[in-house]
Design an enzyme around this catalytic site. Sequence first.
Site, PDB file in Angstrom:
ATOM      1  CG  ASP A   6      30.835  17.998  63.857  1.00 14.04           C
ATOM      2  OD1 ASP A   6      30.262  17.708  64.940  1.00 14.04           O
ATOM      3  OD2 ASP A   6      30.581  19.042  63.231  1.00 14.04           O
ATOM      4  CB  CYS A  63      27.229  17.859  63.390  1.00 20.92           C
ATOM      5  SG  CYS A  63      25.676  18.433  62.663  1.00 20.92           S
ATOM      6  CB  THR A  65      22.625  22.207  64.656  1.00 21.58           C
ATOM      7  OG1 THR A  65      23.209  21.968  63.364  1.00 21.58           O
ATOM      8  CG2 THR A  65      23.155  23.519  65.239  1.00 21.58           C
ATOM      9  CG  HIS A  96       4.594   8.230  60.106  1.00 21.68           C
ATOM     10  ND1 HIS A  96       3.752   9.317  60.229  1.00 21.68           N
ATOM     11  CD2 HIS A  96       3.967   7.203  60.752  1.00 21.68           C
ATOM     12  CE1 HIS A  96       2.665   8.965  60.911  1.00 21.68           C
ATOM     13  NE2 HIS A  96       2.786   7.698  61.258  1.00 21.68           N
ATOM     14  CG  HIS A 131       3.552   5.865  56.630  1.00 26.18           C
ATOM     15  ND1 HIS A 131       3.310   7.212  56.701  1.00 26.18           N
ATOM     16  CD2 HIS A 131       2.717   5.279  57.538  1.00 26.18           C
ATOM     17  CE1 HIS A 131       2.387   7.446  57.621  1.00 26.18           C
ATOM     18  NE2 HIS A 131       2.007   6.296  58.145  1.00 26.18           N
TER      19      HIS A 131
HETATM   20  C1  RB5 Z   1      30.655  22.921  63.796  1.00 20.98           C
HETATM   21  O1  RB5 Z   1      31.033  24.078  64.453  1.00 20.98           O
HETATM   22  C2  RB5 Z   1      29.169  22.971  63.482  1.00 20.98           C
HETATM   23  O2  RB5 Z   1      28.946  23.856  62.431  1.00 20.98           O
HETATM   24  C3  RB5 Z   1      28.677  21.583  63.143  1.00 20.98           C
HETATM   25  O3  RB5 Z   1      28.873  20.738  64.232  1.00 20.98           O
HETATM   26  C4  RB5 Z   1      27.194  21.450  62.816  1.00 20.98           C
HETATM   27  O4  RB5 Z   1      26.401  22.031  63.794  1.00 20.98           O
HETATM   28  C5  RB5 Z   1      26.810  21.845  61.457  1.00 20.98           C
HETATM   29  O5  RB5 Z   1      25.645  21.778  61.056  1.00 20.98           O
END
Ligand code: RB5
Length: 145
Positions: A6, A63, A65, A96, A131
Amino acid sequence: MLIASDHGGFELKQALVAHLRNQGVEVDDLGVNNLDSVDYPDYAALVAEPVSQGKEESGILICGTGIGMSIAANKFPGVRAALVHDQFTAQMSKEHNNANILVLGGRVLNPDDACRMVDVWLHGVFEGGRHQNRLNKIAELEHVE
Ligand code: RB5
């Protein structure tokens, strides 16, 4: 290798695509292509669905995080999407967990570290044995109503 992000993962994706192509890895970049805000589940599905269907062996999702992409990708049967934070977790995700999708956070990693993590996962080898038994149990959970 499929890859998608994203907007929160766009810059890291660009770095990873260049890194992988420099190594001769064939990369199918499914977007995004700019920083416009999008919904990460749409892009998770672009990678996770073909992996789930056996049309592609593996992929990378990014994304902000890595959390949202991993939650979404793991909804697809047969997908083992691993959100990793460092080289050790990247290594374990292959050895694993035999992760078929690597998930990274573009807002929590620097590109050099992320490239090393991708290399560790890509070139790692699943250990099988006990595993594999555990992965079989995960697969059984997909059929629990
Ligand atoms: C987008 O702002 C953010 O929420 C997305 O990139 C991600 O971190 C979601 O888990």
